[in-house]
Motif scaffolding. Structure first.
Motif: not given
Length: 218
Positions: A143-155
């Motif tokens: 399994r290849v995992r591409f990880t992204y970080y998103l500011p949680q405040v966007r939700f």
């Protein structure tokens, strides 16, 4: 007995500032000039990627409340807490959007380009890639995992706790058949930071250069 207006304002101001800060950060998160991003992924040229990114950015689900209608925390219940299916619904929603953007019978490079475009259209930053073997005995795939970080405040635009637990991590997962060297998009996994999800450290996790584009390592 009446309340002195100056005292009332003084008591309310810290509370107002506390909620104003995440709202300002939420609004600021939309200022990134995505259209200037250059990226080529395998057979997908920069020009073609720009078309994919433009289509991704035009979708209404890239803007709150497309992923969440929470106000004070990531949620699907307005002012209340999330339902039990909230996380799986987000996973399915993002996976569906990526596949829709990639089109019918897409190449693996177009799948990856579409996934990257969806993540970038949301304001998520590509931070790391890991390939892990499946736990099956034959070890014929990984399994290849591409990880992204998103500011949680966007939700959730008034999420004060999001200032403590800053990031939501999003894994775009591909299967890799080692015998045929074939990749295929499999899943998206969203994990909100918090007491249960922990607090991810973007700088410690990073294993790709800042601003780089994802690729399959040959």
């Amino acid at each position: 007995m009446g309340t002195n207006p100056k005292i009332a304002i003084g008591l309310l101001s810290p509370v107002g500032l506390l909620f104003a800060l995440p709202v300002l950060l939420w609004a600021f998160s939309f200022t990134e000039l995505i259209g200037l991003e250059k990226c080529s992924i395998g057979s997908i040229s920069d020009v073609e990627y720009q078309r994919i990114l433009s289509r991704a950015g035009a979708q209404s689900w890239t803007v709150w409340p497309g992923l969440s209608n929470g106000v004070f925390w990531p949620s699907d219940s307005g002012f209340r807490g999330p339902t039990a299916s909230f996380r799986s619904n987000i996973n399915d929603q993002l996976l569906s959007h990526i596949r829709e953007l990639a089109g019918t019978e897409p190449s693996v490079n177009r799948q990856l380009a579409s996934a990257h475009a969806v993540m970038r259209s949301m304001g998520a930053e590509y931070v790391e890639t890991h390939e892990m073997p499946d736990m099956r005995r034959d070890r014929a795939s990984s399994r290849v995992r591409f990880t992204y970080y998103l500011p949680q405040v966007r939700f959730a635009p008034a999420c004060v706790l999001c200032l403590i637990w800053w990031y939501t991590t999003i894994d775009v997962i591909f299967s890799h058949d080692l015998a045929t060297d074939r990749y295929e998009l499999r899943a998206v996994n969203v994990l909100h930071a918090g007491l249960k999800g922990g607090t991810p450290d973007k700088n410690r996790a990073r294993n790709v250069p800042w601003g780089s584009c994802p690729e399959f390592r040959r």
